[in-house]
Design a protein around this motif. Sequence first.
Motif, PDB file in Angstrom:
ATOM      1  N   HIS A  96      -5.826  30.953  25.069  1.00  0.00           N
ATOM      2  CA  HIS A  96      -6.015  30.806  23.628  1.00  0.00           C
ATOM      3  C   HIS A  96      -5.145  29.686  23.080  1.00  0.00           C
ATOM      4  CE1 HIS A  96      -8.214  34.490  23.802  1.00  0.00           C
ATOM      5  NE2 HIS A  96      -7.192  35.115  24.349  1.00  0.00           N
ATOM      6  N   ARG A  97      -5.489  29.301  21.859  1.00  0.00           N
ATOM      7  CA  ARG A  97      -4.602  28.353  21.165  1.00  0.00           C
ATOM      8  C   ARG A  97      -3.259  29.012  20.902  1.00  0.00           C
ATOM      9  NH1 ARG A  97      -6.874  24.425  16.767  1.00  0.00           N
ATOM     10  NH2 ARG A  97      -5.439  25.506  15.412  1.00  0.00           N
ATOM     11  N   ALA A  98      -2.220  28.198  20.907  1.00  0.00           N
ATOM     12  CA  ALA A  98      -0.883  28.720  20.593  1.00  0.00           C
ATOM     13  C   ALA A  98      -0.917  29.364  19.205  1.00  0.00           C
ATOM     14  CB  ALA A  98       0.118  27.577  20.629  1.00  0.00           C
ATOM     15  N   ARG A  99      -0.111  30.403  19.022  1.00  0.00           N
ATOM     16  CA  ARG A  99      -0.100  31.120  17.736  1.00  0.00           C
ATOM     17  C   ARG A  99       1.263  31.050  17.058  1.00  0.00           C
ATOM     18  NH1 ARG A  99      -0.867  36.864  18.857  1.00  0.00           N
ATOM     19  NH2 ARG A  99       0.447  36.366  20.633  1.00  0.00           N
ATOM     20  N   LYS A 100       2.266  30.628  17.819  1.00  0.00           N
ATOM     21  CA  LYS A 100       3.616  30.656  17.253  1.00  0.00           C
ATOM     22  C   LYS A 100       4.177  29.239  17.097  1.00  0.00           C
ATOM     23  CE  LYS A 100       4.664  35.194  19.115  1.00  0.00           C
ATOM     24  NZ  LYS A 100       5.406  35.993  20.091  1.00  0.00           N
ATOM     25  N   ALA A 101       4.964  29.075  16.048  1.00  0.00           N
ATOM     26  CA  ALA A 101       5.628  27.784  15.826  1.00  0.00           C
ATOM     27  C   ALA A 101       7.133  27.996  15.910  1.00  0.00           C
ATOM     28  CB  ALA A 101       5.271  27.244  14.451  1.00  0.00           C
ATOM     29  N   VAL A 102       7.804  27.070  16.560  1.00  0.00           N
ATOM     30  CA  VAL A 102       9.269  27.077  16.629  1.00  0.00           C
ATOM     31  C   VAL A 102       9.747  25.840  15.860  1.00  0.00           C
ATOM     32  CG1 VAL A 102      11.256  26.862  18.176  1.00  0.00           C
ATOM     33  CG2 VAL A 102       9.293  28.296  18.832  1.00  0.00           C
ATOM     34  N   ILE A 103      10.649  26.060  14.901  1.00  0.00           N
ATOM     35  CA  ILE A 103      11.159  24.922  14.111  1.00  0.00           C
ATOM     36  C   ILE A 103      12.680  24.870  14.274  1.00  0.00           C
ATOM     37  CG2 ILE A 103      11.211  23.824  11.851  1.00  0.00           C
ATOM     38  CD1 ILE A 103       8.740  25.319  11.054  1.00  0.00           C
ATOM     39  N   PRO A 104      13.175  23.938  15.091  1.00  0.00           N
ATOM     40  CA  PRO A 104      14.640  23.819  15.250  1.00  0.00           C
ATOM     41  C   PRO A 104      15.249  23.158  14.018  1.00  0.00           C
ATOM     42  CG  PRO A 104      13.415  22.770  17.073  1.00  0.00           C
ATOM     43  CD  PRO A 104      12.457  22.995  15.959  1.00  0.00           C
ATOM     44  N   VAL A 105      16.215  23.830  13.422  1.00  0.00           N
ATOM     45  CA  VAL A 105      16.881  23.286  12.224  1.00  0.00           C
ATOM     46  C   VAL A 105      18.397  23.388  12.380  1.00  0.00           C
ATOM     47  CG1 VAL A 105      14.972  23.708  10.629  1.00  0.00           C
ATOM     48  CG2 VAL A 105      16.637  25.524  11.030  1.00  0.00           C
ATOM     49  N   ALA A 106      18.866  23.408  13.623  1.00  0.00           N
ATOM     50  CA  ALA A 106      20.292  23.666  13.866  1.00  0.00           C
ATOM     51  C   ALA A 106      21.110  22.393  14.077  1.00  0.00           C
ATOM     52  CB  ALA A 106      20.442  24.593  15.079  1.00  0.00           C
ATOM     53  N   GLY A 107      20.495  21.233  13.905  1.00  0.00           N
ATOM     54  CA  GLY A 107      21.198  19.967  14.148  1.00  0.00           C
ATOM     55  C   GLY A 107      22.251  19.676  13.080  1.00  0.00           C
ATOM     56  N   LEU A 108      23.075  18.664  13.327  1.00  0.00           N
ATOM     57  CA  LEU A 108      24.179  18.343  12.418  1.00  0.00           C
ATOM     58  C   LEU A 108      23.751  17.466  11.245  1.00  0.00           C
ATOM     59  CD1 LEU A 108      26.960  17.622  15.077  1.00  0.00           C
ATOM     60  CD2 LEU A 108      26.567  19.735  13.786  1.00  0.00           C
ATOM     61  N   GLY A 109      22.638  16.774  11.389  1.00  0.00           N
ATOM     62  CA  GLY A 109      22.124  15.961  10.288  1.00  0.00           C
ATOM     63  C   GLY A 109      23.043  14.833   9.876  1.00  0.00           C
ATOM     64  N   THR A 110      23.656  14.165  10.841  1.00  0.00           N
ATOM     65  CA  THR A 110      24.667  13.151  10.491  1.00  0.00           C
ATOM     66  C   THR A 110      24.077  11.940   9.765  1.00  0.00           C
ATOM     67  OG1 THR A 110      24.425  12.225  12.703  1.00  0.00           O
ATOM     68  CG2 THR A 110      26.258  13.729  12.359  1.00  0.00           C
ATOM     69  N   ARG A 111      22.793  11.644  10.004  1.00  0.00           N
ATOM     70  CA  ARG A 111      22.242  10.434   9.380  1.00  0.00           C
ATOM     71  C   ARG A 111      22.080  10.587   7.870  1.00  0.00           C
ATOM     72  NH1 ARG A 111      17.017   9.995  12.432  1.00  0.00           N
ATOM     73  NH2 ARG A 111      17.477  12.219  12.651  1.00  0.00           N
ATOM     74  N   LEU A 112      22.136  11.812   7.369  1.00  0.00           N
ATOM     75  CA  LEU A 112      21.992  12.002   5.913  1.00  0.00           C
ATOM     76  C   LEU A 112      23.307  12.343   5.230  1.00  0.00           C
ATOM     77  CD1 LEU A 112      18.713  13.817   4.856  1.00  0.00           C
ATOM     78  CD2 LEU A 112      19.297  11.434   4.661  1.00  0.00           C
ATOM     79  N   LEU A 113      24.408  12.224   5.956  1.00  0.00           N
ATOM     80  CA  LEU A 113      25.701  12.490   5.325  1.00  0.00           C
ATOM     81  C   LEU A 113      25.971  11.479   4.208  1.00  0.00           C
ATOM     82  CD1 LEU A 113      27.913  13.308   8.451  1.00  0.00           C
ATOM     83  CD2 LEU A 113      27.408  14.842   6.524  1.00  0.00           C
ATOM     84  N   PRO A 114      26.649  11.843   3.123  1.00  0.00           N
ATOM     85  CA  PRO A 114      27.308  13.125   2.916  1.00  0.00           C
ATOM     86  C   PRO A 114      26.404  14.219   2.340  1.00  0.00           C
ATOM     87  CG  PRO A 114      27.830  11.673   1.110  1.00  0.00           C
ATOM     88  CD  PRO A 114      26.976  10.872   2.056  1.00  0.00           C
TER      89      PRO A 114
END
Length: 322
Positions: free
Chosen positions: A11-29
Motif C-alpha cells: 500500500h501507499r505509505a500512511r505515516k509522515a515523519v517530520i524531524p524538527v529537532a535541529g538547531l536552526g543555526t542559519r536563522l539565528l538569532p
Amino acid sequence: MSSSVLEPPIHRARKAVIPVAGLGTRLLPASKAIPKEMITVVDRPAIQYVVEEAAEAGLSDVLLVTNRGKGAISDHFDSVPDLESALEASGKDALLASVRASSGLAHIHEVRQGEAKGLGHAVNQARDHVGGEPFAVLLGDDFNDPRDPLLDTMLDVQAERGGSVVALLEVEPETISLYGAAVVEEAPEAGRGADVVRVLSAVEKPPVQEAPSNLAIIGRYVLHPAVFDVLDRTEPGKGGEIQLTDALMELATMSTQEGGGVHGVVFRGRRYDTGAKLDYLKAIVQLGADRDDLGVEFMAWLREFVQTYEEPSERLRSGFAD
Ligand code: UTP
C-alpha cells in the motif's frame, strides 16, 4: 533484519515523519528561543504548511521528532478551548476557523531525539512508531506549493516500485554544495518519463568542483523501513552527523528483496524554503503575493517600493525611508 522489513510494501505509505529537532543555526538569532519551524510565514508558522502538505497527500498520521524547547510546535496543533469559546462568543468566525484549521489537520504524535545528531539519527527515532511500513519524511522548514503536488507522485512511485523515493531539484551548479547531490540514470521501468529516475548514489554537500550532478536531494522522502537497520550501522559523516544521505547511498546498492533500490522524482514546481534568511524573505513575498486577501494590496505596495527604492530621492519624498 526482521522478515517483516523484507516484505515488499503493497500500500501507499500512511505515516509522515517530520524531524524538527535541529538547531536552526542559519536563522539565528530568531531561532534562539523559538523553534525555526514556528517562525511566521505570512500568517501561520512554517510547520503548519508542512503538515498541510502531508494531510493533502493523505498522510493523516504525523510523527514530530522533537527536542528540548520545541514544545510550541506540538502545541500549535492542539485545540485551545478557551480561545475558541472566546472567538465564538464574539462572532469572530473567520479567526475561529483559522484557529481550528491547524488542530483538525492530522493526528500528531511526538518522539524526542534528545541530541541533534543529524537528520539520519532523527529519522531513526521513528522506528517504533512507523513499524514495518514505508513512510514519508518531510523536513520541517521547507514546503511545496499545493498547486504542484510532489508527495502524491512520490507515494505512488514508492507503492508501485518498492524501495525508497527521494525528491530531486535541478539547482544552479554553484549551489549544490548546500545539498546532497544525486547520481542518477533513466528509469524506463517507472513509466513516468524523465521525471522519475533511478538513484545510483549520492554525496552529502559535495564541494562544487567534486559534485556528481546538479540534482539536489530536497526535503521530501518516502522510505522503505529497511532504512532503520541501515541507519543503525551508519557512522557519523559530514559535519560529524548521522546523515540520511549516507543511508540512502547504502539503500541504493541493496537488492529489492532487501528493501533496497532508490528512485528520484524530479520536482519542477514551486518550493519555499524558510530555513535560511534570504530564502525565508523570498517565501514570504511569494506566498503573500498569492493570497486572495492580501495579494493585490501587497503587490501594489511592493511595485511602488521597488521603484522608489531604486530612486533614493523619490524614496525620501514618498516616505518609504521612514
Ligand atoms: P537542517 O539541515 O535544516 O538543520 O535540518 P538545522 O540544524 O535545523 O538547521 P541549520 O542548518 O543549523 O540552520 C533539516 C531538518 O532536519 C531536522 C531539522 O529540524 C530540520 O527540519 N533535524 C536536523 C533534526 O530533527 N535533527 C537533527 O539532528 C538535525
